[in-house]
Scaffold this motif. Structure first.
Motif, PDB file in Angstrom:
ATOM      1  N   ASP A   1       4.141  -7.797  18.965  1.00  0.00           N
ATOM      2  CA  ASP A   1       2.691  -7.935  18.813  1.00  0.00           C
ATOM      3  C   ASP A   1       2.021  -6.561  18.797  1.00  0.00           C
ATOM      4  N   LEU A   2       2.566  -5.637  19.593  1.00  0.00           N
ATOM      5  CA  LEU A   2       2.007  -4.284  19.647  1.00  0.00           C
ATOM      6  C   LEU A   2       2.123  -3.594  18.295  1.00  0.00           C
ATOM      7  N   LEU A   3       3.303  -3.674  17.674  1.00  0.00           N
ATOM      8  CA  LEU A   3       3.486  -3.034  16.373  1.00  0.00           C
ATOM      9  C   LEU A   3       2.615  -3.699  15.312  1.00  0.00           C
ATOM     10  N   ALA A   4       2.512  -5.023  15.365  1.00  0.00           N
ATOM     11  CA  ALA A   4       1.663  -5.739  14.399  1.00  0.00           C
ATOM     12  C   ALA A   4       0.226  -5.243  14.487  1.00  0.00           C
ATOM     13  N   GLU A   5      -0.255  -5.034  15.707  1.00  0.00           N
ATOM     14  CA  GLU A   5      -1.627  -4.560  15.884  1.00  0.00           C
ATOM     15  C   GLU A   5      -1.784  -3.123  15.389  1.00  0.00           C
ATOM     16  N   LYS A   6      -0.744  -2.299  15.585  1.00  0.00           N
ATOM     17  CA  LYS A   6      -0.783  -0.917  15.087  1.00  0.00           C
ATOM     18  C   LYS A   6      -0.830  -0.887  13.554  1.00  0.00           C
ATOM     19  N   ILE A   7      -0.062  -1.771  12.921  1.00  0.00           N
ATOM     20  CA  ILE A   7      -0.073  -1.861  11.460  1.00  0.00           C
ATOM     21  C   ILE A   7      -1.449  -2.302  10.973  1.00  0.00           C
ATOM     22  N   SER A   8      -1.996  -3.310  11.643  1.00  0.00           N
ATOM     23  CA  SER A   8      -3.319  -3.811  11.267  1.00  0.00           C
ATOM     24  C   SER A   8      -4.372  -2.718  11.396  1.00  0.00           C
ATOM     25  N   GLU A   9      -4.299  -1.981  12.493  1.00  0.00           N
ATOM     26  CA  GLU A   9      -5.257  -0.890  12.728  1.00  0.00           C
ATOM     27  C   GLU A   9      -5.112   0.187  11.654  1.00  0.00           C
ATOM     28  N   TYR A  10      -3.889   0.527  11.311  1.00  0.00           N
ATOM     29  CA  TYR A  10      -3.636   1.552  10.300  1.00  0.00           C
ATOM     30  C   TYR A  10      -4.207   1.142   8.943  1.00  0.00           C
ATOM     31  N   LEU A  11      -4.120  -0.140   8.633  1.00  0.00           N
ATOM     32  CA  LEU A  11      -4.595  -0.646   7.339  1.00  0.00           C
ATOM     33  C   LEU A  11      -6.093  -0.956   7.330  1.00  0.00           C
ATOM     34  N   GLY A  12      -6.745  -0.786   8.493  1.00  0.00           N
ATOM     35  CA  GLY A  12      -8.175  -1.091   8.557  1.00  0.00           C
ATOM     36  C   GLY A  12      -8.453  -2.554   8.804  1.00  0.00           C
TER      37      GLY A  12
ATOM     38  N   LYS B   1       0.823  -1.215   0.000  1.00  0.00           N
ATOM     39  CA  LYS B   1       0.000   0.000   0.000  1.00  0.00           C
ATOM     40  C   LYS B   1       0.855   1.263   0.000  1.00  0.00           C
ATOM     41  N   MET B   2       1.888   1.280   0.821  1.00  0.00           N
ATOM     42  CA  MET B   2       2.672   2.502   1.013  1.00  0.00           C
ATOM     43  C   MET B   2       3.645   2.775  -0.128  1.00  0.00           C
ATOM     44  N   PHE B   3       4.246   1.720  -0.671  1.00  0.00           N
ATOM     45  CA  PHE B   3       5.327   1.916  -1.635  1.00  0.00           C
ATOM     46  C   PHE B   3       5.067   1.286  -2.997  1.00  0.00           C
ATOM     47  N   ASP B   4       3.914   0.624  -3.146  1.00  0.00           N
ATOM     48  CA  ASP B   4       3.562  -0.015  -4.417  1.00  0.00           C
ATOM     49  C   ASP B   4       4.692  -0.937  -4.898  1.00  0.00           C
ATOM     50  N   MET B   5       5.255  -1.688  -3.975  1.00  0.00           N
ATOM     51  CA  MET B   5       6.334  -2.613  -4.309  1.00  0.00           C
ATOM     52  C   MET B   5       5.768  -3.854  -4.989  1.00  0.00           C
ATOM     53  N   SER B   6       6.618  -4.586  -5.701  1.00  0.00           N
ATOM     54  CA  SER B   6       6.165  -5.801  -6.391  1.00  0.00           C
ATOM     55  C   SER B   6       5.824  -6.888  -5.379  1.00  0.00           C
ATOM     56  N   LEU B   7       5.043  -7.869  -5.809  1.00  0.00           N
ATOM     57  CA  LEU B   7       4.647  -8.955  -4.918  1.00  0.00           C
ATOM     58  C   LEU B   7       5.854  -9.756  -4.445  1.00  0.00           C
ATOM     59  N   HIS B   8       6.843  -9.879  -5.298  1.00  0.00           N
ATOM     60  CA  HIS B   8       8.056 -10.598  -4.890  1.00  0.00           C
ATOM     61  C   HIS B   8       8.824  -9.793  -3.847  1.00  0.00           C
ATOM     62  N   ASP B   9       8.964  -8.497  -4.062  1.00  0.00           N
ATOM     63  CA  ASP B   9       9.749  -7.672  -3.144  1.00  0.00           C
ATOM     64  C   ASP B   9       9.095  -7.547  -1.771  1.00  0.00           C
ATOM     65  N   ILE B  10       7.777  -7.418  -1.733  1.00  0.00           N
ATOM     66  CA  ILE B  10       7.126  -7.310  -0.424  1.00  0.00           C
ATOM     67  C   ILE B  10       7.286  -8.612   0.361  1.00  0.00           C
ATOM     68  N   HIS B  11       7.293  -9.742  -0.344  1.00  0.00           N
ATOM     69  CA  HIS B  11       7.492 -11.027   0.335  1.00  0.00           C
ATOM     70  C   HIS B  11       8.903 -11.103   0.909  1.00  0.00           C
ATOM     71  N   LYS B  12       9.871 -10.708   0.123  1.00  0.00           N
ATOM     72  CA  LYS B  12      11.272 -10.773   0.544  1.00  0.00           C
ATOM     73  C   LYS B  12      11.519  -9.882   1.759  1.00  0.00           C
TER      74      LYS B  12
END
Length: 218
Positions: free
Chosen positions: A108-119, A86-97
């Motif tokens: 876990d706290l940061l993961a939840e913050k990311i999830s919240e930010y993304l809806g 979403k943020m950088f429009d990176m390729s599917l391969h690059d985001i996986h890497k």
């Protein structure tokens, strides 16, 4: 837990859920790029930690504790993929890497913050389900592989199950993207090939591709 342990339980989880290969130590070794002996030693070690069940010559099975750990790692990986896409429009391969590196450094706290930010997304850009904070996958998977599709029907691409750069490059060049619609115009059963139409383009795919492209009826 160490990165090696997290990767090991994640590999068992993913092989058990998605891959053609089973969860015997040799197949996990191949997936992780380690020796069979190293995989067997790790399996024995994790069995003592109540993360998996180990029996000689048998498939490895995660315990409840091991499954929870695997899903926690998978959640962080897929959230990072969704964020980077979403943020950088990176390729599917690059985001996986990149997610492979970031998943182990994420609280876990940061993961939840990311999830919240993304809806609180339920799927990553590959179409894979994102477990919730409790380690649960709340979506129902009704998809089938493209190889099992019926001729003359239209489908929506629901999953691209690979981490191979060439595969993702091909998909990007030909519009094979999560959420896009395709028409299955011909199944060459004997030769194990599928002809599809997408965006007025006709493409012929072999089973190496059709077994890892998943679809739902339109």
């Amino acid at each position: 837990m160490s990165i090696a342990i997290e990767n090991f339980v994640k590999a068992i989880y993913k092989n058990d859920k998605h891959d053609i290969n089973d969860t015997k130590p040799g197949n996990i070794a191949k997936k992780l790029g380690i020796s069979n002996a190293a995989a067997t030693d790790m399996a024995k070690k994790l069995a003592t930690k109540d993360l998996l069940h180990y029996e000689k010559y048998q498939k490895l099975r995660l315990t409840k504790k091991g499954t929870k750990m695997a899903l926690n790692v998978v959640r962080k990986h897929r959230l990072w993929e969704a964020f980077l896409f979403k943020m950088f429009d990176m390729s599917l391969h690059d985001i996986h890497k990149e997610a492979e590196l970031l998943e182990h450094q994420t609280s876990d706290l940061l993961a939840e913050k990311i999830s919240e930010y993304l809806g609180h997304p339920k799927f990553d850009p590959h179409g894979d389900p994102i477990p919730n904070a409790n380690g649960e996958i709340t979506t129902e998977d009704t998809s089938i592989s493209l190889s099992k599709a019926k001729e003359g029907k239209t489908y929506i691409i629901s999953r691209l199950m690979s981490d191979d750069k060439e595969f993702f490059d091909f998909c990007a060049q030909n519009g094979l993207k999560y959420g896009n619609t395709i028409l299955v115009s011909k199944q060459f059963t004997k030769n194990k090939m599928t002809q599809i139409t997408i965006n007025t383009n006709t493409i012929l795919l072999n089973e190496d591709f059709t077994n890892i492209i998943y679809i739902n009826e339109n």
